[in-house]
Scaffold this motif. Sequence first.
Motif, PDB file in Angstrom:
ATOM      1  N   PHE A 106       0.820  -1.220   0.000  1.00 31.63           N
ATOM      2  CA  PHE A 106       0.000   0.000   0.000  1.00 31.63           C
ATOM      3  C   PHE A 106       0.846   1.258   0.000  1.00 31.63           C
ATOM      4  N   LYS A 107       2.104   1.141   0.442  1.00 32.14           N
ATOM      5  CA  LYS A 107       2.940   2.337   0.537  1.00 32.14           C
ATOM      6  C   LYS A 107       3.238   2.949  -0.831  1.00 32.14           C
ATOM      7  N   ASP A 138       8.673  -2.518   3.794  1.00 36.48           N
ATOM      8  CA  ASP A 138       7.978  -2.084   2.586  1.00 36.48           C
ATOM      9  C   ASP A 138       8.210  -0.635   2.195  1.00 36.48           C
ATOM     10  N   PRO A 247      -4.559  -2.589   9.493  1.00 32.77           N
ATOM     11  CA  PRO A 247      -3.366  -3.201  10.090  1.00 32.77           C
ATOM     12  C   PRO A 247      -2.278  -2.132  10.231  1.00 32.77           C
ATOM     13  N   SER A 248      -1.822  -1.881  11.444  1.00 32.04           N
ATOM     14  CA  SER A 248      -1.046  -0.664  11.700  1.00 32.04           C
ATOM     15  C   SER A 248       0.327  -0.907  12.295  1.00 32.04           C
ATOM     16  N   GLY A 249       1.260  -0.045  11.894  1.00 31.05           N
ATOM     17  CA  GLY A 249       2.622  -0.084  12.429  1.00 31.05           C
ATOM     18  C   GLY A 249       3.020   1.291  12.904  1.00 31.05           C
ATOM     19  N   ASN A 250       3.235   2.195  11.955  1.00 31.80           N
ATOM     20  CA  ASN A 250       3.521   3.581  12.311  1.00 31.80           C
ATOM     21  C   ASN A 250       2.243   4.425  12.334  1.00 31.80           C
ATOM     22  N   PHE A 251       1.137   3.831  12.051  1.00 29.97           N
ATOM     23  CA  PHE A 251      -0.192   4.451  12.151  1.00 29.97           C
ATOM     24  C   PHE A 251      -0.455   5.587  11.164  1.00 29.97           C
ATOM     25  N   GLY A 252       0.302   5.603  10.067  1.00 29.37           N
ATOM     26  CA  GLY A 252       0.028   6.588   9.032  1.00 29.37           C
ATOM     27  C   GLY A 252      -1.275   6.265   8.314  1.00 29.37           C
ATOM     28  N   ASN A 253      -1.466   5.001   8.004  1.00 29.26           N
ATOM     29  CA  ASN A 253      -2.660   4.577   7.296  1.00 29.26           C
ATOM     30  C   ASN A 253      -3.918   4.884   8.105  1.00 29.26           C
ATOM     31  N   ALA A 301       6.486  -5.337   8.700  1.00 29.55           N
ATOM     32  CA  ALA A 301       6.295  -3.919   8.372  1.00 29.55           C
ATOM     33  C   ALA A 301       5.493  -3.209   9.459  1.00 29.55           C
ATOM     34  N   MET A 302       5.012  -3.990  10.403  1.00 31.13           N
ATOM     35  CA  MET A 302       4.256  -3.407  11.513  1.00 31.13           C
ATOM     36  C   MET A 302       5.001  -3.539  12.838  1.00 31.13           C
ATOM     37  N   HIS A 356       0.214  -9.230   7.201  1.00 30.88           N
ATOM     38  CA  HIS A 356      -0.293  -7.911   7.614  1.00 30.88           C
ATOM     39  C   HIS A 356      -1.791  -7.803   7.368  1.00 30.88           C
ATOM     40  N   THR A 380      -2.724  -4.767   2.940  1.00 31.94           N
ATOM     41  CA  THR A 380      -1.638  -3.812   2.723  1.00 31.94           C
ATOM     42  C   THR A 380      -0.470  -4.382   1.925  1.00 31.94           C
ATOM     43  N   ALA A 381      -0.402  -5.708   1.782  1.00 32.78           N
ATOM     44  CA  ALA A 381       0.677  -6.287   0.964  1.00 32.78           C
ATOM     45  C   ALA A 381       0.161  -7.490   0.190  1.00 32.78           C
TER      46      ALA A 381
HETATM   47  C1  LIG Z   1       3.844  -0.099   6.439  1.00 29.57           C
HETATM   48  C2  LIG Z   1       2.939  -1.248   6.440  1.00 29.57           C
HETATM   49  C3  LIG Z   1       1.917  -1.356   7.383  1.00 29.57           C
HETATM   50  C4  LIG Z   1       1.715  -0.347   8.471  1.00 29.57           C
HETATM   51  O1  LIG Z   1       1.259   0.889   7.980  1.00 29.57           O
HETATM   52  P1  LIG Z   1       1.339   2.190   8.887  1.00 29.57           P
HETATM   53  O2  LIG Z   1       0.779   3.271   8.063  1.00 29.57           O
HETATM   54  O3  LIG Z   1       2.771   2.389   9.227  1.00 29.57           O
HETATM   55  O4  LIG Z   1       0.530   1.907  10.107  1.00 29.57           O
HETATM   56  C5  LIG Z   1       1.057  -2.444   7.292  1.00 29.57           C
HETATM   57  N1  LIG Z   1       1.223  -3.391   6.355  1.00 29.57           N
HETATM   58  C6  LIG Z   1       2.198  -3.320   5.435  1.00 29.57           C
HETATM   59  C7  LIG Z   1       2.334  -4.404   4.446  1.00 29.57           C
HETATM   60  C8  LIG Z   1       3.078  -2.251   5.443  1.00 29.57           C
HETATM   61  O5  LIG Z   1       4.043  -2.189   4.524  1.00 29.57           O
END
Ligand SMILES: *Cc1c(COP(=O)(O)O)cnc(C)c1O
Length: 435
Positions: A106-107, A138, A247-253, A301-302, A356, A380-381
Amino acid sequence: MKYISTNRSTPSVSFREAILLGQAPDKGLFVPEGIPVFPDVFFRELPDLSWAEIAFKVARPYTENDLPDDALWSIITDALHFNIPLIHLHDQIHVLELFHGPTLAFKDVGARFMARCLAYFTAKKGAKITILVATSGDTGSAVANGFLGVEGVEVVILYPKGKVSELQEKQFTTLGENITALEIDGTFDDCQRMVKSAFGDEYLRNRINISSANSINIGRLLPQSFYYFYAWAQLGNQEVKPIISVPSGNFGNLTSGLMAKKMGLPVAGFVAATNINKVVPEYLETGIYTPRSSIQTIANAMDVGDPSNLARIRHMYDDNIRELRRDVTGCFFEEKEIRNAIRSVYLNTGYMLDPHSAIGYLGLKTGLKEDRFPGIFLATAHPAKFKDVVAEETGKLPDIPERLAKCMNRKKQTLRMGNDYGELKEFLLQTNKYI
Ligand SMILES: *Cc1c(COP(=O)(O)O)cnc(C)c1O
Protein backbone atom coordinates in the motif's frame (compact mmCIF):
# COMPACT_ATOMS: atom_id res chain seq x y z
CA MET A 1 -4.40 25.15 3.20
CA LYS A 2 -1.69 25.82 5.75
CA TYR A 3 0.08 23.17 7.79
CA ILE A 4 0.98 23.43 11.45
CA SER A 5 3.30 21.38 13.65
CA THR A 6 1.92 19.01 16.28
CA ASN A 7 4.41 20.64 18.68
CA ARG A 8 2.87 24.04 17.92
CA SER A 9 6.18 25.96 18.00
CA THR A 10 6.73 26.28 14.23
CA PRO A 11 4.92 28.97 12.26
CA SER A 12 2.45 27.51 9.76
CA VAL A 13 3.80 26.53 6.34
CA SER A 14 2.46 25.80 2.87
CA PHE A 15 1.92 22.32 1.41
CA ARG A 16 5.11 22.78 -0.57
CA GLU A 17 7.17 23.65 2.50
CA ALA A 18 5.60 20.87 4.57
CA ILE A 19 6.60 18.31 1.93
CA LEU A 20 10.09 19.73 1.46
CA LEU A 21 10.80 19.92 5.19
CA GLY A 22 9.36 16.49 6.04
CA GLN A 23 9.44 17.10 9.75
CA ALA A 24 8.78 20.47 11.37
CA PRO A 25 11.83 22.27 12.79
CA ASP A 26 10.33 21.96 16.31
CA LYS A 27 10.47 18.16 15.75
CA GLY A 28 6.70 17.92 15.52
CA LEU A 29 4.80 16.55 12.54
CA PHE A 30 2.92 18.68 10.07
CA VAL A 31 -0.87 18.44 10.09
CA PRO A 32 -3.40 20.47 8.09
CA GLU A 33 -4.48 23.57 9.97
CA GLY A 34 -8.10 22.64 9.46
CA ILE A 35 -9.77 19.68 7.81
CA PRO A 36 -12.30 20.59 5.13
CA VAL A 37 -15.69 18.90 5.40
CA PHE A 38 -17.20 17.87 2.09
CA PRO A 39 -20.92 18.57 1.52
CA ASP A 40 -23.54 15.83 1.07
CA VAL A 41 -23.67 16.36 -2.66
CA PHE A 42 -20.00 15.40 -2.88
CA PHE A 43 -20.79 12.02 -1.35
CA ARG A 44 -23.85 11.50 -3.54
CA GLU A 45 -21.70 11.96 -6.63
CA LEU A 46 -18.77 9.91 -5.42
CA PRO A 47 -19.91 6.50 -6.78
CA ASP A 48 -20.02 7.95 -10.31
CA LEU A 49 -16.43 9.17 -10.25
CA SER A 50 -13.28 7.32 -11.26
CA TRP A 51 -10.50 6.58 -8.79
CA ALA A 52 -8.40 9.44 -10.18
CA GLU A 53 -11.31 11.87 -10.05
CA ILE A 54 -12.01 11.00 -6.43
CA ALA A 55 -8.34 11.44 -5.57
CA PHE A 56 -8.26 14.81 -7.32
CA LYS A 57 -11.35 16.13 -5.56
CA VAL A 58 -10.15 15.05 -2.12
CA ALA A 59 -6.63 16.40 -2.67
CA ARG A 60 -7.56 19.76 -4.08
CA PRO A 61 -8.35 21.74 -0.90
CA TYR A 62 -5.04 20.56 0.58
CA THR A 63 -2.85 21.53 -2.35
CA GLU A 64 -4.60 24.33 -4.21
CA ASN A 65 -2.21 27.11 -3.19
CA ASP A 66 0.84 25.18 -4.33
CA LEU A 67 -0.21 22.92 -7.18
CA PRO A 68 -2.16 24.19 -10.17
CA ASP A 69 -5.01 21.86 -11.15
CA ASP A 70 -3.22 20.49 -14.21
CA ALA A 71 -0.09 19.67 -12.16
CA LEU A 72 -2.17 17.97 -9.47
CA TRP A 73 -4.06 15.99 -12.10
CA SER A 74 -0.90 14.74 -13.80
CA ILE A 75 0.70 13.87 -10.44
CA ILE A 76 -2.36 11.82 -9.53
CA THR A 77 -2.79 10.05 -12.85
CA ASP A 78 0.92 9.25 -13.05
CA ALA A 79 1.38 8.19 -9.41
CA LEU A 80 -1.87 6.31 -8.88
CA HIS A 81 -2.33 4.51 -12.17
CA PHE A 82 -3.13 1.16 -10.54
CA ASN A 83 -6.53 0.09 -9.31
CA ILE A 84 -7.61 -0.38 -5.70
CA PRO A 85 -10.50 -2.83 -5.86
CA LEU A 86 -12.87 -3.59 -3.02
CA ILE A 87 -13.58 -7.32 -3.03
CA HIS A 88 -16.39 -9.07 -1.20
CA LEU A 89 -14.90 -11.91 0.82
CA HIS A 90 -17.73 -13.44 2.85
CA ASP A 91 -20.74 -12.27 4.86
CA GLN A 92 -20.34 -8.53 5.48
CA ILE A 93 -16.59 -8.70 5.05
CA HIS A 94 -14.84 -6.84 2.23
CA VAL A 95 -11.18 -6.46 1.51
CA LEU A 96 -9.68 -3.32 0.02
CA GLU A 97 -6.70 -4.49 -2.03
CA LEU A 98 -4.08 -1.78 -1.72
CA PHE A 99 -1.26 -3.87 -3.16
CA HIS A 100 -1.55 -3.50 -6.93
CA GLY A 101 1.18 -0.86 -7.23
CA PRO A 102 4.71 -1.49 -8.55
CA THR A 103 6.11 -2.82 -5.25
CA LEU A 104 2.96 -4.70 -4.23
CA ALA A 105 2.33 -2.81 -1.00
CA PHE A 106 0.00 0.00 0.00
CA LYS A 107 2.94 2.34 0.54
CA ASP A 108 3.17 2.77 -3.23
CA VAL A 109 0.20 5.13 -2.97
CA GLY A 110 1.85 7.53 -0.56
CA ALA A 111 5.39 7.20 -1.84
CA ARG A 112 4.55 7.71 -5.50
CA PHE A 113 2.33 10.70 -4.87
CA MET A 114 4.87 12.31 -2.59
CA ALA A 115 7.78 11.65 -4.97
CA ARG A 116 5.99 13.42 -7.78
CA CYS A 117 5.03 16.39 -5.62
CA LEU A 118 8.61 16.70 -4.44
CA ALA A 119 9.99 16.42 -7.95
CA TYR A 120 7.59 19.16 -9.05
CA PHE A 121 8.64 21.48 -6.22
CA THR A 122 12.40 20.88 -6.50
CA ALA A 123 12.43 21.14 -10.28
CA LYS A 124 10.89 24.57 -9.93
CA LYS A 125 13.60 25.61 -7.49
CA GLY A 126 16.41 23.94 -9.42
CA ALA A 127 17.55 22.44 -6.10
CA LYS A 128 18.91 19.05 -5.08
CA ILE A 129 17.46 17.12 -2.21
CA THR A 130 18.33 13.96 -0.28
CA ILE A 131 15.44 11.80 0.86
CA LEU A 132 16.25 9.98 4.08
CA VAL A 133 14.09 7.04 4.90
CA ALA A 134 14.07 4.33 7.55
CA THR A 135 12.32 1.14 6.61
CA SER A 136 11.17 -2.01 8.34
CA GLY A 137 10.53 -3.54 4.94
CA ASP A 138 7.98 -2.08 2.59
CA THR A 139 8.66 1.64 2.82
CA GLY A 140 12.11 1.18 1.34
CA SER A 141 10.91 -0.41 -1.85
CA ALA A 142 7.92 1.87 -2.31
CA VAL A 143 10.03 4.99 -1.79
CA ALA A 144 12.94 3.74 -3.88
CA ASN A 145 10.60 2.83 -6.68
CA GLY A 146 8.72 6.11 -6.44
CA PHE A 147 11.93 8.15 -6.71
CA LEU A 148 14.04 5.97 -9.01
CA GLY A 149 15.60 8.12 -11.70
CA VAL A 150 13.88 11.32 -10.48
CA GLU A 151 16.18 14.20 -11.36
CA GLY A 152 17.64 16.20 -8.46
CA VAL A 153 16.70 13.64 -5.82
CA GLU A 154 19.05 11.27 -3.97
CA VAL A 155 17.46 8.57 -1.84
CA VAL A 156 19.22 7.09 1.22
CA ILE A 157 17.45 4.10 2.77
CA LEU A 158 18.28 2.81 6.26
CA TYR A 159 17.14 -0.68 7.14
CA PRO A 160 17.88 -3.13 9.96
CA LYS A 161 20.31 -5.82 8.85
CA GLY A 162 18.75 -9.28 8.75
CA LYS A 163 15.32 -8.04 9.77
CA VAL A 164 13.57 -7.65 6.44
CA SER A 165 12.64 -10.51 4.15
CA GLU A 166 15.02 -11.36 1.32
CA LEU A 167 12.40 -10.37 -1.19
CA GLN A 168 11.79 -7.00 0.43
CA GLU A 169 15.53 -6.40 0.63
CA LYS A 170 16.00 -7.21 -3.05
CA GLN A 171 13.31 -4.72 -3.93
CA PHE A 172 15.28 -1.73 -2.69
CA THR A 173 18.94 -2.80 -2.69
CA THR A 174 19.24 -3.74 -6.34
CA LEU A 175 18.15 -0.55 -8.04
CA GLY A 176 21.35 1.52 -8.18
CA GLU A 177 21.10 4.97 -9.83
CA ASN A 178 20.01 7.56 -7.26
CA ILE A 179 19.13 4.95 -4.62
CA THR A 180 21.61 4.04 -1.82
CA ALA A 181 20.76 1.38 0.78
CA LEU A 182 22.43 1.46 4.22
CA GLU A 183 22.36 -1.84 6.06
CA ILE A 184 22.26 -0.87 9.75
CA ASP A 185 23.53 -3.09 12.57
CA GLY A 186 20.47 -2.54 14.73
CA THR A 187 16.68 -2.52 14.84
CA PHE A 188 14.12 -0.56 12.86
CA ASP A 189 13.75 1.77 15.82
CA ASP A 190 17.49 2.51 15.61
CA CYS A 191 17.05 3.38 11.94
CA GLN A 192 14.10 5.61 12.72
CA ARG A 193 16.02 7.31 15.53
CA MET A 194 19.02 7.96 13.27
CA VAL A 195 16.78 9.55 10.66
CA LYS A 196 15.08 11.69 13.29
CA SER A 197 18.48 12.80 14.61
CA ALA A 198 19.45 13.93 11.14
CA PHE A 199 16.30 16.04 10.89
CA GLY A 200 17.01 17.60 14.26
CA ASP A 201 20.65 18.35 13.34
CA GLU A 202 20.93 22.00 12.45
CA TYR A 203 24.56 21.74 11.35
CA LEU A 204 23.64 19.09 8.81
CA ARG A 205 20.49 20.82 7.66
CA ASN A 206 22.39 24.02 6.98
CA ARG A 207 24.63 22.11 4.62
CA ILE A 208 22.37 19.74 2.79
CA ASN A 209 18.72 19.68 1.83
CA ILE A 210 17.12 16.67 3.42
CA SER A 211 13.56 15.52 3.49
CA SER A 212 11.79 12.48 4.71
CA ALA A 213 9.69 9.98 2.85
CA ASN A 214 8.57 8.17 5.97
CA SER A 215 4.98 8.61 6.99
CA ILE A 216 6.12 11.59 9.03
CA ASN A 217 5.89 13.40 5.68
CA ILE A 218 2.40 14.74 5.13
CA GLY A 219 2.85 14.13 1.41
CA ARG A 220 2.50 10.42 2.11
CA LEU A 221 -0.49 10.65 4.39
CA LEU A 222 -2.70 12.82 2.26
CA PRO A 223 -3.00 10.42 -0.72
CA GLN A 224 -3.75 7.53 1.60
CA SER A 225 -6.96 9.24 2.58
CA PHE A 226 -8.17 9.09 -1.05
CA TYR A 227 -8.76 5.35 -1.08
CA TYR A 228 -11.03 5.41 1.96
CA PHE A 229 -13.43 7.48 -0.16
CA TYR A 230 -12.98 5.15 -3.09
CA ALA A 231 -13.64 2.11 -0.90
CA TRP A 232 -16.86 3.64 0.39
CA ALA A 233 -17.92 4.50 -3.16
CA GLN A 234 -17.34 0.88 -4.19
CA LEU A 235 -19.60 -0.43 -1.41
CA GLY A 236 -22.38 0.85 -3.65
CA ASN A 237 -24.80 1.65 -0.84
CA GLN A 238 -24.94 5.23 0.30
CA GLU A 239 -26.90 4.42 3.43
CA VAL A 240 -24.25 2.34 5.09
CA LYS A 241 -21.40 3.25 7.34
CA PRO A 242 -18.67 0.64 7.31
CA ILE A 243 -16.36 -0.45 10.08
CA ILE A 244 -12.81 -0.26 8.74
CA SER A 245 -9.94 -2.29 10.11
CA VAL A 246 -6.43 -1.00 9.51
CA PRO A 247 -3.37 -3.20 10.09
CA SER A 248 -1.05 -0.66 11.70
CA GLY A 249 2.62 -0.08 12.43
CA ASN A 250 3.52 3.58 12.31
CA PHE A 251 -0.19 4.45 12.15
CA GLY A 252 0.03 6.59 9.03
CA ASN A 253 -2.66 4.58 7.30
CA LEU A 254 -5.02 4.91 10.24
CA THR A 255 -4.30 8.65 10.51
CA SER A 256 -5.31 9.03 6.87
CA GLY A 257 -8.52 7.12 7.56
CA LEU A 258 -9.34 9.33 10.52
CA MET A 259 -8.72 12.37 8.33
CA ALA A 260 -11.19 10.95 5.79
CA LYS A 261 -13.77 10.55 8.54
CA LYS A 262 -13.24 14.15 9.64
CA MET A 263 -13.77 15.19 6.01
CA GLY A 264 -17.25 13.71 6.36
CA LEU A 265 -16.78 10.18 5.08
CA PRO A 266 -19.47 7.96 6.61
CA VAL A 267 -17.54 5.48 8.74
CA ALA A 268 -19.00 3.77 11.81
CA GLY A 269 -15.61 3.21 13.38
CA PHE A 270 -12.05 2.13 12.88
CA VAL A 271 -10.16 -0.81 14.27
CA ALA A 272 -6.47 -0.23 14.96
CA ALA A 273 -5.11 -3.75 14.57
CA THR A 274 -1.50 -4.57 15.42
CA ASN A 275 0.77 -7.51 16.06
CA ILE A 276 2.30 -7.93 19.52
CA ASN A 277 3.87 -4.49 19.17
CA LYS A 278 0.73 -3.27 20.88
CA VAL A 279 1.60 0.12 22.34
CA VAL A 280 -1.37 1.83 20.69
CA PRO A 281 -4.07 -0.74 21.59
CA GLU A 282 -2.65 -0.53 25.10
CA TYR A 283 -2.82 3.26 25.05
CA LEU A 284 -6.43 3.13 23.90
CA GLU A 285 -7.26 0.82 26.74
CA THR A 286 -5.34 2.41 29.59
CA GLY A 287 -4.84 6.00 28.45
CA ILE A 288 -1.15 5.62 29.13
CA TYR A 289 1.34 5.59 26.29
CA THR A 290 4.46 3.52 26.90
CA PRO A 291 6.71 3.30 23.85
CA ARG A 292 9.20 0.46 23.89
CA SER A 293 11.59 -1.43 21.64
CA SER A 294 9.90 -3.25 18.82
CA ILE A 295 9.66 -7.03 18.72
CA GLN A 296 10.22 -8.86 15.48
CA THR A 297 7.18 -10.66 14.03
CA ILE A 298 6.04 -12.26 10.76
CA ALA A 299 4.20 -9.01 9.99
CA ASN A 300 7.48 -7.12 10.05
CA ALA A 301 6.30 -3.92 8.37
CA MET A 302 4.26 -3.41 11.51
CA ASP A 303 7.07 -4.00 14.01
CA VAL A 304 7.10 -0.52 15.48
CA GLY A 305 7.53 0.22 19.17
CA ASP A 306 7.05 3.99 19.09
CA PRO A 307 4.74 4.84 16.19
CA SER A 308 5.38 8.35 14.94
CA ASN A 309 1.87 9.11 13.73
CA LEU A 310 0.31 8.71 17.14
CA ALA A 311 1.36 12.34 17.69
CA ARG A 312 -0.86 13.33 14.76
CA ILE A 313 -3.78 11.27 15.97
CA ARG A 314 -3.57 12.74 19.46
CA HIS A 315 -3.36 16.21 17.97
CA MET A 316 -6.44 15.61 15.80
CA TYR A 317 -8.40 14.59 18.88
CA ASP A 318 -7.00 17.35 21.10
CA ASP A 319 -5.48 14.58 23.17
CA ASN A 320 -8.96 13.64 24.34
CA ILE A 321 -8.83 9.89 24.65
CA ARG A 322 -12.56 9.56 25.20
CA GLU A 323 -13.23 11.16 21.83
CA LEU A 324 -10.60 8.97 20.22
CA ARG A 325 -12.12 5.82 21.69
CA ARG A 326 -15.42 6.73 20.08
CA ASP A 327 -13.79 6.40 16.66
CA VAL A 328 -11.10 3.79 17.22
CA THR A 329 -10.90 0.47 18.99
CA GLY A 330 -7.58 -1.29 19.36
CA CYS A 331 -6.66 -4.95 19.25
CA PHE A 332 -3.54 -7.00 18.72
CA PHE A 333 -2.74 -10.52 17.56
CA GLU A 334 -0.05 -13.11 18.20
CA GLU A 335 1.78 -15.09 15.58
CA LYS A 336 -0.38 -18.19 16.05
CA GLU A 337 -3.57 -16.22 15.47
CA ILE A 338 -2.13 -14.57 12.36
CA ARG A 339 -1.08 -17.92 10.92
CA ASN A 340 -4.47 -19.47 11.73
CA ALA A 341 -6.23 -16.63 9.96
CA ILE A 342 -4.12 -17.09 6.81
CA ARG A 343 -4.92 -20.79 6.85
CA SER A 344 -8.64 -20.60 7.66
CA VAL A 345 -9.45 -17.78 5.25
CA TYR A 346 -7.73 -19.71 2.48
CA LEU A 347 -9.55 -22.93 3.38
CA ASN A 348 -12.93 -21.24 3.56
CA THR A 349 -12.74 -18.80 0.68
CA GLY A 350 -9.64 -19.59 -1.41
CA TYR A 351 -8.37 -16.06 -0.70
CA MET A 352 -4.71 -15.63 0.23
CA LEU A 353 -3.77 -13.11 2.90
CA ASP A 354 -0.29 -11.91 3.69
CA PRO A 355 0.45 -11.67 7.44
CA HIS A 356 -0.29 -7.91 7.61
CA SER A 357 -3.61 -8.20 5.84
CA ALA A 358 -4.43 -11.19 8.06
CA ILE A 359 -4.14 -8.86 11.05
CA GLY A 360 -6.53 -6.49 9.30
CA TYR A 361 -8.95 -9.37 8.82
CA LEU A 362 -8.70 -10.46 12.45
CA GLY A 363 -9.17 -6.86 13.59
CA LEU A 364 -12.34 -6.59 11.55
CA LYS A 365 -13.72 -9.81 13.02
CA THR A 366 -13.12 -8.35 16.47
CA GLY A 367 -14.61 -4.98 15.55
CA LEU A 368 -17.71 -6.25 13.73
CA LYS A 369 -19.87 -6.93 16.71
CA GLU A 370 -23.15 -6.07 15.01
CA ASP A 371 -24.51 -7.39 11.73
CA ARG A 372 -25.85 -4.10 10.50
CA PHE A 373 -22.46 -2.73 9.53
CA PRO A 374 -20.53 -3.76 6.48
CA GLY A 375 -16.89 -4.32 7.22
CA ILE A 376 -13.79 -3.43 5.27
CA PHE A 377 -10.27 -4.46 6.10
CA LEU A 378 -7.26 -3.10 4.32
CA ALA A 379 -4.98 -5.59 2.60
CA THR A 380 -1.64 -3.81 2.72
CA ALA A 381 0.68 -6.29 0.96
CA HIS A 382 0.42 -8.90 -1.77
CA PRO A 383 0.73 -12.46 -0.40
CA ALA A 384 3.68 -13.08 -2.75
CA LYS A 385 5.80 -10.65 -0.72
CA PHE A 386 5.51 -13.05 2.21
CA LYS A 387 5.32 -16.21 0.18
CA ASP A 388 7.08 -18.50 2.68
CA VAL A 389 4.68 -17.90 5.56
CA VAL A 390 1.71 -17.97 3.21
CA ALA A 391 2.84 -21.27 1.66
CA GLU A 392 3.42 -22.79 5.11
CA GLU A 393 -0.14 -22.06 6.12
CA THR A 394 -2.04 -22.63 2.88
CA GLY A 395 0.07 -25.41 1.39
CA LYS A 396 0.28 -23.43 -1.82
CA LEU A 397 2.82 -20.95 -3.12
CA PRO A 398 1.14 -17.67 -4.08
CA ASP A 399 1.51 -16.58 -7.70
CA ILE A 400 4.55 -14.34 -7.96
CA PRO A 401 3.86 -11.26 -10.07
CA GLU A 402 6.51 -10.72 -12.72
CA ARG A 403 7.75 -7.41 -11.32
CA LEU A 404 8.64 -9.19 -8.10
CA ALA A 405 10.23 -12.22 -9.73
CA LYS A 406 12.50 -10.00 -11.80
CA CYS A 407 14.27 -8.26 -8.94
CA MET A 408 15.11 -11.60 -7.27
CA ASN A 409 17.82 -12.18 -9.86
CA ARG A 410 19.52 -8.83 -9.39
CA LYS A 411 22.53 -8.23 -7.17
CA LYS A 412 22.18 -6.60 -3.76
CA GLN A 413 24.27 -3.45 -3.28
CA THR A 414 24.46 -1.97 0.22
CA LEU A 415 26.74 -0.10 2.59
CA ARG A 416 27.09 -1.52 6.11
CA MET A 417 26.82 0.89 9.02
CA GLY A 418 26.57 0.80 12.84
CA ASN A 419 23.55 2.19 14.66
CA ASP A 420 25.28 5.40 15.67
CA TYR A 421 24.00 8.68 14.29
CA GLY A 422 27.53 10.10 13.97
CA GLU A 423 28.31 7.59 11.23
CA LEU A 424 25.24 8.51 9.27
CA LYS A 425 26.00 12.19 9.58
CA GLU A 426 29.51 11.73 8.28
CA PHE A 427 28.24 9.67 5.38
CA LEU A 428 25.67 12.29 4.41
CA LEU A 429 28.15 15.13 4.56
CA GLN A 430 30.73 13.15 2.58
CA THR A 431 28.27 11.99 -0.07
CA ASN A 432 26.86 15.41 -0.47
CA LYS A 433 30.20 16.70 -1.67
CA TYR A 434 29.71 14.75 -4.83
CA ILE A 435 26.06 15.31 -5.64
C1 LIG B 1 3.84 -0.10 6.44
C2 LIG B 1 2.94 -1.25 6.44
C3 LIG B 1 1.92 -1.36 7.38
C4 LIG B 1 1.71 -0.35 8.47
O1 LIG B 1 1.26 0.89 7.98
P1 LIG B 1 1.34 2.19 8.89
O2 LIG B 1 0.78 3.27 8.06
O3 LIG B 1 2.77 2.39 9.23
O4 LIG B 1 0.53 1.91 10.11
C5 LIG B 1 1.06 -2.44 7.29
N1 LIG B 1 1.22 -3.39 6.35
C6 LIG B 1 2.20 -3.32 5.43
C7 LIG B 1 2.33 -4.40 4.45
C8 LIG B 1 3.08 -2.25 5.44
O5 LIG B 1 4.04 -2.19 4.52
